[in-house]
Design a protein around this motif. Structure first.
Motif, PDB file in Angstrom:
ATOM      1  N   THR A 281      27.491  29.823  43.718  1.00 17.16           N
ATOM      2  CA  THR A 281      27.463  31.257  43.447  1.00 17.16           C
ATOM      3  C   THR A 281      28.719  31.730  42.724  1.00 17.16           C
ATOM      4  O   THR A 281      28.648  32.562  41.813  1.00 17.16           O
ATOM      5  CB  THR A 281      27.292  32.037  44.766  1.00 17.16           C
ATOM      6  N   HIS A 282      29.873  31.211  43.133  1.00 12.65           N
ATOM      7  CA  HIS A 282      31.132  31.615  42.510  1.00 12.65           C
ATOM      8  C   HIS A 282      31.089  31.346  41.008  1.00 12.65           C
ATOM      9  O   HIS A 282      31.394  32.230  40.186  1.00 12.65           O
ATOM     10  CB  HIS A 282      32.280  30.846  43.175  1.00 12.65           C
ATOM     11  N   MET A 283      30.693  30.154  40.626  1.00 18.15           N
ATOM     12  CA  MET A 283      30.654  29.798  39.209  1.00 18.15           C
ATOM     13  C   MET A 283      29.615  30.621  38.462  1.00 18.15           C
ATOM     14  O   MET A 283      29.842  31.065  37.324  1.00 18.15           O
ATOM     15  CB  MET A 283      30.369  28.307  39.057  1.00 18.15           C
ATOM     16  N   GLU A 284      28.469  30.846  39.076  1.00 21.30           N
ATOM     17  CA  GLU A 284      27.429  31.651  38.446  1.00 21.30           C
ATOM     18  C   GLU A 284      27.927  33.072  38.186  1.00 21.30           C
ATOM     19  O   GLU A 284      27.638  33.667  37.142  1.00 21.30           O
ATOM     20  CB  GLU A 284      26.184  31.690  39.336  1.00 21.30           C
ATOM     21  N   LEU A 285      28.685  33.619  39.118  1.00 26.07           N
ATOM     22  CA  LEU A 285      29.177  34.991  38.959  1.00 26.07           C
ATOM     23  C   LEU A 285      30.245  35.083  37.874  1.00 26.07           C
ATOM     24  O   LEU A 285      30.331  36.095  37.170  1.00 26.07           O
ATOM     25  CB  LEU A 285      29.721  35.514  40.295  1.00 26.07           C
ATOM     26  N   LEU A 286      31.084  34.065  37.746  1.00 25.01           N
ATOM     27  CA  LEU A 286      32.048  34.049  36.640  1.00 25.01           C
ATOM     28  C   LEU A 286      31.304  34.142  35.309  1.00 25.01           C
ATOM     29  O   LEU A 286      31.668  34.927  34.421  1.00 25.01           O
ATOM     30  CB  LEU A 286      32.892  32.778  36.681  1.00 25.01           C
ATOM     31  N   LYS A 287      30.250  33.349  35.170  1.00 24.03           N
ATOM     32  CA  LYS A 287      29.468  33.352  33.935  1.00 24.03           C
ATOM     33  C   LYS A 287      28.752  34.684  33.747  1.00 24.03           C
ATOM     34  O   LYS A 287      28.718  35.234  32.638  1.00 24.03           O
ATOM     35  CB  LYS A 287      28.463  32.199  33.961  1.00 24.03           C
ATOM     36  N   LYS A 288      28.190  35.191  34.812  1.00 23.27           N
ATOM     37  CA  LYS A 288      27.449  36.457  34.737  1.00 23.27           C
ATOM     38  C   LYS A 288      28.315  37.575  34.183  1.00 23.27           C
ATOM     39  O   LYS A 288      27.858  38.395  33.373  1.00 23.27           O
ATOM     40  CB  LYS A 288      26.924  36.840  36.119  1.00 23.27           C
ATOM     41  N   HIS A 289      29.564  37.622  34.620  1.00 19.60           N
ATOM     42  CA  HIS A 289      30.445  38.728  34.230  1.00 19.60           C
ATOM     43  C   HIS A 289      31.334  38.396  33.038  1.00 19.60           C
ATOM     44  O   HIS A 289      32.276  39.125  32.738  1.00 19.60           O
ATOM     45  CB  HIS A 289      31.278  39.173  35.434  1.00 19.60           C
ATOM     46  N   GLY A 290      31.022  37.294  32.358  1.00 17.61           N
ATOM     47  CA  GLY A 290      31.740  36.960  31.138  1.00 17.61           C
ATOM     48  C   GLY A 290      33.169  36.543  31.364  1.00 17.61           C
ATOM     49  O   GLY A 290      34.017  36.705  30.486  1.00 17.61           O
ATOM     50  N   LEU A 291      33.471  35.964  32.529  1.00 16.62           N
ATOM     51  CA  LEU A 291      34.825  35.525  32.849  1.00 16.62           C
ATOM     52  C   LEU A 291      34.960  34.029  32.589  1.00 16.62           C
ATOM     53  O   LEU A 291      33.991  33.276  32.680  1.00 16.62           O
ATOM     54  CB  LEU A 291      35.158  35.843  34.310  1.00 16.62           C
ATOM     55  N   ASP A 292      36.159  33.611  32.292  1.00 13.68           N
ATOM     56  CA  ASP A 292      36.423  32.207  31.972  1.00 13.68           C
ATOM     57  C   ASP A 292      36.192  31.341  33.206  1.00 13.68           C
ATOM     58  O   ASP A 292      36.794  31.580  34.258  1.00 13.68           O
ATOM     59  CB  ASP A 292      37.870  32.073  31.486  1.00 13.68           C
ATOM     60  N   VAL A 293      35.337  30.331  33.079  1.00 12.12           N
ATOM     61  CA  VAL A 293      35.050  29.464  34.227  1.00 12.12           C
ATOM     62  C   VAL A 293      36.285  28.656  34.630  1.00 12.12           C
ATOM     63  O   VAL A 293      36.340  28.120  35.749  1.00 12.12           O
ATOM     64  CB  VAL A 293      33.873  28.525  33.934  1.00 12.12           C
ATOM     65  N   ASN A 294      37.284  28.569  33.737  1.00  7.02           N
ATOM     66  CA  ASN A 294      38.522  27.879  34.095  1.00  7.02           C
ATOM     67  C   ASN A 294      39.331  28.650  35.135  1.00  7.02           C
ATOM     68  O   ASN A 294      40.294  28.128  35.687  1.00  7.02           O
ATOM     69  CB  ASN A 294      39.373  27.632  32.856  1.00  7.02           C
ATOM     70  N   ASN A 295      38.942  29.894  35.394  1.00 11.46           N
ATOM     71  CA  ASN A 295      39.592  30.673  36.450  1.00 11.46           C
ATOM     72  C   ASN A 295      39.229  30.152  37.839  1.00 11.46           C
ATOM     73  O   ASN A 295      39.918  30.458  38.824  1.00 11.46           O
ATOM     74  CB  ASN A 295      39.183  32.149  36.365  1.00 11.46           C
ATOM     75  N   PHE A 296      38.148  29.384  37.920  1.00 10.78           N
ATOM     76  CA  PHE A 296      37.671  28.894  39.218  1.00 10.78           C
ATOM     77  C   PHE A 296      38.771  28.137  39.947  1.00 10.78           C
ATOM     78  O   PHE A 296      39.466  27.297  39.377  1.00 10.78           O
ATOM     79  CB  PHE A 296      36.471  27.969  39.021  1.00 10.78           C
ATOM     80  N   LYS A 297      38.907  28.431  41.219  1.00  9.18           N
ATOM     81  CA  LYS A 297      39.906  27.770  42.054  1.00  9.18           C
ATOM     82  C   LYS A 297      39.345  27.574  43.450  1.00  9.18           C
ATOM     83  O   LYS A 297      38.736  28.487  44.010  1.00  9.18           O
ATOM     84  CB  LYS A 297      41.184  28.617  42.129  1.00  9.18           C
ATOM     85  N   GLU A 298      39.522  26.393  44.006  1.00 11.72           N
ATOM     86  CA  GLU A 298      39.147  26.187  45.399  1.00 11.72           C
ATOM     87  C   GLU A 298      40.068  27.026  46.279  1.00 11.72           C
ATOM     88  O   GLU A 298      41.274  27.126  46.018  1.00 11.72           O
ATOM     89  CB  GLU A 298      39.240  24.704  45.767  1.00 11.72           C
ATOM     90  N   PRO A 299      39.540  27.666  47.298  1.00 12.55           N
ATOM     91  CA  PRO A 299      40.326  28.630  48.067  1.00 12.55           C
ATOM     92  C   PRO A 299      41.417  27.995  48.929  1.00 12.55           C
ATOM     93  O   PRO A 299      41.301  26.855  49.362  1.00 12.55           O
ATOM     94  CB  PRO A 299      39.280  29.341  48.931  1.00 12.55           C
ATOM     95  N   ASP A 300      42.426  28.774  49.163  1.00 13.13           N
ATOM     96  CA  ASP A 300      43.529  28.371  50.020  1.00 13.13           C
ATOM     97  C   ASP A 300      44.104  29.639  50.643  1.00 13.13           C
ATOM     98  O   ASP A 300      43.749  30.765  50.247  1.00 13.13           O
ATOM     99  CB  ASP A 300      44.604  27.661  49.192  1.00 13.13           C
ATOM    100  N   ILE A 301      45.002  29.479  51.603  1.00 11.99           N
ATOM    101  CA  ILE A 301      45.617  30.625  52.277  1.00 11.99           C
ATOM    102  C   ILE A 301      47.081  30.724  51.852  1.00 11.99           C
ATOM    103  O   ILE A 301      47.802  29.726  51.829  1.00 11.99           O
ATOM    104  CB  ILE A 301      45.503  30.499  53.809  1.00 11.99           C
TER     105      ILE A 301
END
Length: 305
Positions: A281-301
C-alpha cells in the motif's frame, strides 16, 4: 501560491479508506490513478486482525491527526470538496488506522504548531510531512517512513545563480516555513558569507508552503528550500515563473509524531505501518500521489533517548 488557500475544514475524516481504494495490480500513472476497477471488498492484511487483538486500546476509536494542509502530494484541502483533505499522508494515516481499527479526523494548524498541538493533548498523532530530528524528538517520538530529498526553488532563469544550501546563497533572500529544518541550515551560512566578505543571506519566515512560493513569485524572495516533491509541484504549477535549481540531500527522514508518554501507541503505529508496507500500500500511494518511489523507507523509531 497565494493564490489563496481555501478555508480550513474541521474534524472531518476523508470519506474513503485506502484499503478499500487500492486493488492489487491497479495501473497507476504519474500523479494519477488509472481508471481500473477497485475492489470495494479488499480487506486489510490478515496480520492487522492480530494487531488489533494485541493493541485493543485504539480499536473503534476516533483519533485526531494534526496537519498543516498546504503541501501538495502530502496533505492539502480537496479542491473538489473543501470539507476533506487529500494526499499521501492522509491516505497512509488512514491505512494505518484501518489496520489498527481506528478512524482519523483532522486538526489544521500552522507547521510550527504541529508538535505543540500534540504535546497539549489537542491531537493524538501528527502525519504531516514533518522531518524527524533529534531536536524535535525532545517533544515527540517519531516513526520514520520516508527519505528526505530537498529541492531548491528559484525564479525562472535562476537570476541569483543559487545551486544549493551553500555560499551561492550569500546575499539571497530565502523564504522558509517557521520551524523548518532548512532555517538553521541557511542561518549557518551567515557567518561564512560574512567571513568571505559577501552579504549574508536573509530568511523570511512564513506559515505555509503557499506563502513561501508566493514570496518568490512576487519577487520578495530569491529561493525556497523544501521537500523536492513540493518544489516540483510548484514548478509544475508555474512553469514559466519558477524552476528547480537543484535537488539536495539532507540527513533526515520524514516521521509520524506520537506523544512521548504513549510508547504502546508508538509501537502499535510502527507495527501497523510495517504491515501497510508489506501489503504494498505504501508504494502504491507514493505512485498515486505522484511522489518519488525512492522516498520509500522501511520504518524505524527516532526518540530523544
Amino acid at each position: 501560491m497565494e493564490t489563496r488557500v481555501l478555508p480550513h475544514a474541521r474534524g472531518i475524516a476523508h470519506a474513503s479508506r485506502p484499503w478499500r481504494r487500492l486493488a492489487l495490480g491497479a495501473t497507476i500513472a504519474f500523479g494519477l490513478v488509472a481508471a481500473a476497477p477497485l475492489s470495494a471488498q479488499a480487506a486489510a492484511p490478515a496480520a492487522c486482525a492480530a494487531l488489533q487483538d494485541k493493541y485493543p486500546d485504539w480499536k473503534g476509536k476516533t483519533l485526531v491527526n494534526a496537519i498543516n494542509p498546504h503541501t501538495p502530494g502530502y496533505e492539502t484541502i480537496d479542491p473538489k470538496d473543501p470539507s476533506k483533505y487529500i494526499g499521501f499522508d492522509i491516505d497512509i494515516g488512514e491505512a494505518i488506522g484501518d489496520c489498527l481499527g481506528f478512524k482519523l479526523t483532522y486538526k489544521p494548524v500552522t507547521f510550527a504548531a504541529l508538535l505543540t498541538t500534540l504535546a497539549a493533548g489537542q491531537a493524538d498523532i501528527v502525519i504531516s510531512d514533518i522531518y524527524a530530528t533529534k531536536e524535535r524528538a525532545k517533544a515527540a517520538d517519531f516513526i520514520t517512513y520516508s527519505k528526505v530529498f530537498d529541492g531548491v526553488l528559484v525564479a525562472k532563469g535562476n537570476p541569483k545563480g543559487i545551486n544549493g544550501i551553500n555560499m551561492s546563497m550569500c546575499g539571497a533572500a530565502a523564504a522558509e516555513n517557521t520551524g523548518y529544518v532548512e532555517v538553521p541550515l541557511i542561518q549557518a551560512l551567515m557567518p561564512e558569507c560574512k567571513k568571505a566578505g559577501k552579504p549574508e543571506p536573509t530568511v523570511q519566515l512564513y506559515d505555509n508552503n503557499a506563502n513561501c512560493i508566493q514570496a518568490i513569485l512576487a519577487g520578495r524572495a530569491d529561493t525556497y528550500v523544501n521537500d523536492v516533491n513540493t518544489v516540483d509541484s510548484a514548478v509544475k504549477a508555474y512553469p514559466d515563473k519558477l524552476e528547480k535549481a537543484i535537488a539536495v540531500t539532507i540527513p533526515y527522514s520524514v516521521g509520524i509524531a506520537v506523544p512521548k508518554d504513549k510508547p504502546k501507541f508508538r509501537d502499535a503505529v510502527l507495527a501497523a505501518l510495517i504491515e501497510v508496507q508489506k501489503a504494498g500500500t505504501h508504494m502504491e500511494l507514493l505512485k498515486k500521489h505522484g511522489l518519488d518511489v525512492n522516498n520509500f523507507k522501511e520504518p524505524d523509531i527516532l526518540s530523544a533517548d
